[in-house]
Design a protein around this motif. Structure first.
Motif, PDB file in Angstrom:
ATOM      1  N   GLU A  92      -5.463 -12.784  -6.063  1.00 17.19           N
ATOM      2  CA  GLU A  92      -6.597 -11.768  -5.165  1.00 17.19           C
ATOM      3  C   GLU A  92      -5.967 -11.680  -3.668  1.00 17.19           C
ATOM      4  N   PHE A  93      -5.878 -12.992  -3.121  1.00 17.02           N
ATOM      5  CA  PHE A  93      -5.638 -13.365  -1.715  1.00 17.02           C
ATOM      6  C   PHE A  93      -4.417 -12.639  -1.296  1.00 17.02           C
ATOM      7  N   ASP A  94      -3.307 -12.607  -1.830  1.00 23.09           N
ATOM      8  CA  ASP A  94      -2.105 -11.900  -1.745  1.00 23.09           C
ATOM      9  C   ASP A  94      -2.088 -10.415  -2.107  1.00 23.09           C
ATOM     10  N   LEU A  95      -2.773 -10.176  -3.054  1.00 23.02           N
ATOM     11  CA  LEU A  95      -2.908  -8.646  -2.978  1.00 23.02           C
ATOM     12  C   LEU A  95      -3.952  -8.218  -2.044  1.00 23.02           C
ATOM     13  N   ALA A  96      -4.938  -8.695  -1.746  1.00 24.25           N
ATOM     14  CA  ALA A  96      -5.654  -8.399  -0.324  1.00 24.25           C
ATOM     15  C   ALA A  96      -4.867  -7.955   0.816  1.00 24.25           C
ATOM     16  N   ASP A 109       2.035   0.011   2.760  1.00 19.60           N
ATOM     17  CA  ASP A 109       2.963  -0.882   2.228  1.00 19.60           C
ATOM     18  C   ASP A 109       4.179  -0.266   1.401  1.00 19.60           C
ATOM     19  N   THR A 110       5.432  -0.898   1.312  1.00 20.15           N
ATOM     20  CA  THR A 110       6.383  -0.025   0.213  1.00 20.15           C
ATOM     21  C   THR A 110       6.873  -1.112  -0.578  1.00 20.15           C
ATOM     22  N   THR A 146       4.162   5.703  -5.006  1.00 21.97           N
ATOM     23  CA  THR A 146       4.351   7.026  -4.821  1.00 21.97           C
ATOM     24  C   THR A 146       5.853   7.267  -5.153  1.00 21.97           C
ATOM     25  N   GLU A 147       6.209   8.451  -5.160  1.00 23.45           N
ATOM     26  CA  GLU A 147       7.745   9.017  -5.429  1.00 23.45           C
ATOM     27  C   GLU A 147       8.461   8.521  -3.905  1.00 23.45           C
ATOM     28  N   ASP A 148       7.929   8.379  -3.129  1.00 26.19           N
ATOM     29  CA  ASP A 148       8.463   8.040  -1.687  1.00 26.19           C
ATOM     30  C   ASP A 148       8.623   6.439  -1.519  1.00 26.19           C
ATOM     31  N   GLY A 149       8.225   5.657  -2.436  1.00 25.63           N
ATOM     32  CA  GLY A 149       8.104   4.127  -2.382  1.00 25.63           C
ATOM     33  C   GLY A 149       6.910   3.773  -1.595  1.00 25.63           C
ATOM     34  N   GLU A 150       6.011   4.477  -1.252  1.00 31.06           N
ATOM     35  CA  GLU A 150       4.647   3.725  -0.768  1.00 31.06           C
ATOM     36  C   GLU A 150       3.645   3.245  -1.907  1.00 31.06           C
ATOM     37  N   LEU A 151       2.843   2.222  -1.481  1.00 27.18           N
ATOM     38  CA  LEU A 151       1.974   1.604  -2.435  1.00 27.18           C
ATOM     39  C   LEU A 151       0.922   2.707  -2.644  1.00 27.18           C
ATOM     40  N   ALA A 152       0.623   2.915  -3.743  1.00 26.63           N
ATOM     41  CA  ALA A 152      -0.561   3.817  -4.246  1.00 26.63           C
ATOM     42  C   ALA A 152      -1.869   3.375  -4.862  1.00 26.63           C
ATOM     43  N   ASN A 153      -1.473   2.115  -6.057  1.00 27.55           N
ATOM     44  CA  ASN A 153      -2.538   1.788  -6.836  1.00 27.55           C
ATOM     45  C   ASN A 153      -2.198   0.360  -6.889  1.00 27.55           C
ATOM     46  N   THR A 157      -5.647   5.103  -4.425  1.00 27.69           N
ATOM     47  CA  THR A 157      -5.606   6.215  -3.564  1.00 27.69           C
ATOM     48  C   THR A 157      -5.990   7.616  -4.391  1.00 27.69           C
ATOM     49  N   ASN A 158      -5.543   7.366  -5.591  1.00 29.03           N
ATOM     50  CA  ASN A 158      -5.713   8.464  -6.520  1.00 29.03           C
ATOM     51  C   ASN A 158      -6.673   7.967  -7.772  1.00 29.03           C
ATOM     52  N   PRO A 159      -7.891   8.490  -8.045  1.00 22.68           N
ATOM     53  CA  PRO A 159      -8.798   7.787  -8.949  1.00 22.68           C
ATOM     54  C   PRO A 159      -8.168   8.358 -10.275  1.00 22.68           C
ATOM     55  N   ALA A 160      -7.118   9.147 -10.487  1.00 19.96           N
ATOM     56  CA  ALA A 160      -6.672   9.309 -11.961  1.00 19.96           C
ATOM     57  C   ALA A 160      -5.557   8.570 -12.250  1.00 19.96           C
ATOM     58  N   VAL A 161      -5.875   7.153 -12.765  1.00 15.85           N
ATOM     59  CA  VAL A 161      -4.981   6.324 -12.990  1.00 15.85           C
ATOM     60  C   VAL A 161      -4.177   6.842 -14.299  1.00 15.85           C
ATOM     61  N   GLN A 162      -2.558   6.981 -14.106  1.00 14.16           N
ATOM     62  CA  GLN A 162      -1.761   7.640 -14.946  1.00 14.16           C
ATOM     63  C   GLN A 162      -1.286   6.712 -16.254  1.00 14.16           C
ATOM     64  N   ASN A 163      -1.088   5.110 -15.871  1.00 20.76           N
ATOM     65  CA  ASN A 163      -0.674   4.395 -16.700  1.00 20.76           C
ATOM     66  C   ASN A 163      -1.581   3.469 -17.528  1.00 20.76           C
ATOM     67  N   SER A 164      -2.813   3.772 -17.610  1.00 18.21           N
ATOM     68  CA  SER A 164      -3.633   2.942 -18.254  1.00 18.21           C
ATOM     69  C   SER A 164      -3.347   2.807 -19.708  1.00 18.21           C
TER      70      SER A 164
END
Length: 153
Positions: free
Chosen positions: A39-43, A50-51, A101-108, A127-134
């Motif tokens: 959790e520390f690294d993810l925080a 981030d990319t 994201t498609e641009d390589g930015e951290l989304a979730n 950033t988007n509440p609709a998680v696509q890969n659950s």
């Protein structure tokens, strides 16, 4: 008359050594497999800033990426306890899913666990509440649960 100290016979000594080895073999052994970032690294990661490159530098490269797309990285780990000759028992399983994201930015960033055979979300920063890969995460948990323990060890 002086008391003579009795020397243990060879069979008694062998029995004592055997009992000690048997007791030592029954001690539980805990082993962990895989890697999930803590959790520390993810925080330290900033959603939307981030990319892929900065995430790889902060938490390492993933064990696997999404099968349908390369926009999600998956990190997974399991903790097993083995007691003697019994089948190892899985104590804990976690999956961290990092989506870009498609641009390589951290989304979730999501952390999933397994409680009583059910996949649960332990933490989520999106950033988007609709998680696509659950559904893929559920399939991954199910697949990891069906691997025979002897294959893992």
């Amino acid at each position: 008359m002086a008391n003579k100290m009795r020397q243990p016979s060879g069979s008694r000594l062998l029995a004592a050594v055997g009992i000690c080895l048997f007791i030592a073999a029954c001690n539980p052994v805990t082993r962990s497999y895989g890697y999930t970032p803590n959790e520390f690294d993810l925080a330290e990661l900033k959603v939307g800033e981030d990319t892929r490159q900065s995430v790889a530098e902060a938490v390492g490269t993933p064990q696997t990426a999404g099968l349908e797309n390369e926009d999600t990285w998956y990190y997974f780990s399991s903790l097993f306890k083995t007691s003697g000759a019994f089948t190892p028992k899985e104590l804990e399983r976690q999956i961290v899913a990092i989506t870009f994201t498609e641009d390589g930015e951290l989304a979730n960033i999501e952390r999933f666990g397994l409680e009583n055979g059910q996949v649960i979300t332990l933490s989520r920063r999106v950033t988007n509440p609709a998680v696509q890969n659950s559904t893929f995460v559920r399939q991954l948990f199910d697949a990891l649960g069906n691997i025979p323990t002897e294959d893992i060890l």
